[in-house]
Motif scaffolding. Structure first.
Motif, mmCIF file in Angstrom:
data_model
loop_
_atom_site.group_PDB
_atom_site.id
_atom_site.type_symbol
_atom_site.label_atom_id
_atom_site.label_comp_id
_atom_site.label_asym_id
_atom_site.label_seq_id
_atom_site.Cartn_x
_atom_site.Cartn_y
_atom_site.Cartn_z
ATOM 1 N N UNK A 21 0.873 -1.175 0.000
ATOM 2 C CA UNK A 21 0.000 0.000 0.000
ATOM 3 C C UNK A 21 0.914 1.229 0.000
ATOM 4 N N UNK A 22 1.278 1.669 -1.185
ATOM 5 C CA UNK A 22 2.275 2.720 -1.371
ATOM 6 C C UNK A 22 1.632 4.102 -1.431
ATOM 7 N N UNK A 23 2.481 5.111 -1.398
ATOM 8 C CA UNK A 23 2.010 6.472 -1.655
ATOM 9 C C UNK A 23 2.381 6.843 -3.095
ATOM 10 N N UNK A 24 1.833 7.939 -3.584
ATOM 11 C CA UNK A 24 2.051 8.322 -4.986
ATOM 12 C C UNK A 24 3.519 8.536 -5.348
ATOM 13 N N UNK A 25 4.319 8.955 -4.397
ATOM 14 C CA UNK A 25 5.731 9.246 -4.682
ATOM 15 C C UNK A 25 6.546 7.985 -4.930
ATOM 16 N N UNK A 26 6.113 6.863 -4.348
ATOM 17 C CA UNK A 26 6.811 5.576 -4.514
ATOM 18 C C UNK A 26 8.232 5.616 -3.945
ATOM 19 N N UNK A 27 8.379 6.254 -2.798
ATOM 20 C CA UNK A 27 9.713 6.363 -2.191
ATOM 21 C C UNK A 27 9.725 5.851 -0.751
ATOM 22 N N UNK A 28 8.759 5.024 -0.396
ATOM 23 C CA UNK A 28 8.654 4.535 0.971
ATOM 24 C C UNK A 28 7.779 5.464 1.781
ATOM 25 N N UNK A 29 7.356 4.985 2.935
ATOM 26 C CA UNK A 29 6.474 5.798 3.759
ATOM 27 C C UNK A 29 6.217 5.136 5.092
ATOM 28 N N UNK A 30 4.997 5.251 5.573
ATOM 29 C CA UNK A 30 4.594 4.715 6.863
ATOM 30 C C UNK A 30 3.881 3.378 6.696
ATOM 31 N N UNK A 31 3.566 2.744 7.798
ATOM 32 C CA UNK A 31 2.740 1.545 7.795
ATOM 33 C C UNK A 31 3.312 0.417 6.960
ATOM 34 N N UNK A 32 2.453 -0.205 6.159
ATOM 35 C CA UNK A 32 2.851 -1.322 5.306
ATOM 36 C C UNK A 32 3.988 -0.902 4.375
ATOM 37 N N UNK A 33 3.865 0.278 3.794
ATOM 38 C CA UNK A 33 4.877 0.784 2.863
ATOM 39 C C UNK A 33 6.258 0.841 3.525
ATOM 40 N N UNK A 34 6.328 1.420 4.706
ATOM 41 C CA UNK A 34 7.595 1.511 5.421
ATOM 42 C C UNK A 34 8.148 0.147 5.788
ATOM 43 N N UNK A 48 11.999 1.201 -7.415
ATOM 44 C CA UNK A 48 10.912 2.190 -7.482
ATOM 45 C C UNK A 48 11.366 3.446 -8.221
ATOM 46 N N UNK A 49 12.555 3.928 -7.878
ATOM 47 C CA UNK A 49 13.076 5.141 -8.526
ATOM 48 C C UNK A 49 13.268 4.924 -10.023
ATOM 49 N N UNK A 50 13.755 3.742 -10.384
ATOM 50 C CA UNK A 50 14.014 3.447 -11.786
ATOM 51 C C UNK A 50 12.714 3.270 -12.572
ATOM 52 N N UNK A 51 11.791 2.489 -12.031
ATOM 53 C CA UNK A 51 10.548 2.172 -12.751
ATOM 54 C C UNK A 51 9.501 3.284 -12.690
ATOM 55 N N UNK A 52 9.521 4.045 -11.581
ATOM 56 C CA UNK A 52 8.479 5.047 -11.356
ATOM 57 C C UNK A 52 9.103 6.395 -11.006
ATOM 58 N N UNK A 53 9.847 6.992 -11.941
ATOM 59 C CA UNK A 53 10.523 8.261 -11.625
ATOM 60 C C UNK A 53 9.555 9.377 -11.255
ATOM 61 N N UNK A 74 7.331 -7.203 -5.395
ATOM 62 C CA UNK A 74 6.419 -6.324 -4.671
ATOM 63 C C UNK A 74 5.522 -5.684 -5.725
ATOM 64 N N UNK A 75 4.225 -5.825 -5.535
ATOM 65 C CA UNK A 75 3.261 -5.145 -6.399
ATOM 66 C C UNK A 75 2.775 -3.932 -5.613
ATOM 67 N N UNK A 76 3.139 -2.748 -6.094
ATOM 68 C CA UNK A 76 2.804 -1.501 -5.409
ATOM 69 C C UNK A 76 1.468 -0.985 -5.936
ATOM 70 N N UNK A 77 0.579 -0.617 -5.028
ATOM 71 C CA UNK A 77 -0.687 0.013 -5.395
ATOM 72 C C UNK A 77 -0.813 1.299 -4.589
ATOM 73 N N UNK A 78 -1.437 2.290 -5.186
ATOM 74 C CA UNK A 78 -1.649 3.556 -4.495
ATOM 75 C C UNK A 78 -3.142 3.696 -4.223
ATOM 76 N N UNK A 79 -3.493 3.478 -2.966
ATOM 77 C CA UNK A 79 -4.893 3.593 -2.580
ATOM 78 C C UNK A 79 -5.308 5.038 -2.408
ATOM 79 N N UNK A 80 -6.612 5.275 -2.458
ATOM 80 C CA UNK A 80 -7.114 6.624 -2.244
ATOM 81 C C UNK A 80 -6.979 7.041 -0.776
#
Length: 165
Positions: A21-34, A48-53, A74-80
């Protein structure tokens, strides 16, 4: 497809792919993402940086290496972000259907999911559970097992009740 629920840590699941459960930036974050970035190591962030600049749009799905995780991908999704006013349920359900589509492209047969948007993004928990279960049950896929990973016994009991309903 078999839909299961486990009480555990998504970063330790022995599956082909874990969903982040990623954020739009795709650079890590809190919770599951972190947790996924910490357990997967710098390889996940570099991919992430390479595939999703430019990041990833809300409701979208994409993949990276699993790095040091037991999972290959890892399959990254950006939830609302419900708390920020993003309340279109189709964006939430597209995270699950999109993740299954990516899993099919990768050839992943076992996939572990968190409850997308139900944490810091504030999506009402009951609806988040129903959205996950309904979408995973109705989306055509070659995935053999979709596993919802609950963090803690109370969460497990809640999700298991919806899966069993």
């Amino acid at each position: 497809m078999r839909l299961t629920v486990v009480d555990g840590d998504i970063t330790t699941q022995q599956v082909d792919a874990v969903v982040n459960a990623a954020n739009r930036r795709m650079r890590g974050g809190l919770g599951v993402d972190g947790a996924i970035h910490a357990a997967g190591g710098p390889e996940v962030l570099e991919d992430c940086k390479r595939r999703f600049p430019d990041g990833l749009a809300t409701g979208a799905a994409g993949w990276t290496t699993g790095g040091r995780l037991p999972a290959r991908w890892v399959i990254h999704v950006v939830g609302p972000n419900y708390a920020a006013g993003e309340r279109d349920r189709s964006l939430l359900t597209s995270c699950y259907s999109g993740a299954l589509a990516v899993a099919d492209e990768l050839g992943a047969r076992t996939v572990a999911f968190p409850l997308v948007s139900a944490g810091v993004y504030g999506w009402p928990r009951e609806d988040a559970m129903r959205a996950a279960v309904e979408t995973l049950r109705t989306t055509p896929t070659a995935v053999e097992e979709a596993r919802i990973v609950a963090f803690g016994r109370a969460a497990y009991d809640e999700i298991a009740a919806v899966v069993g309903a």
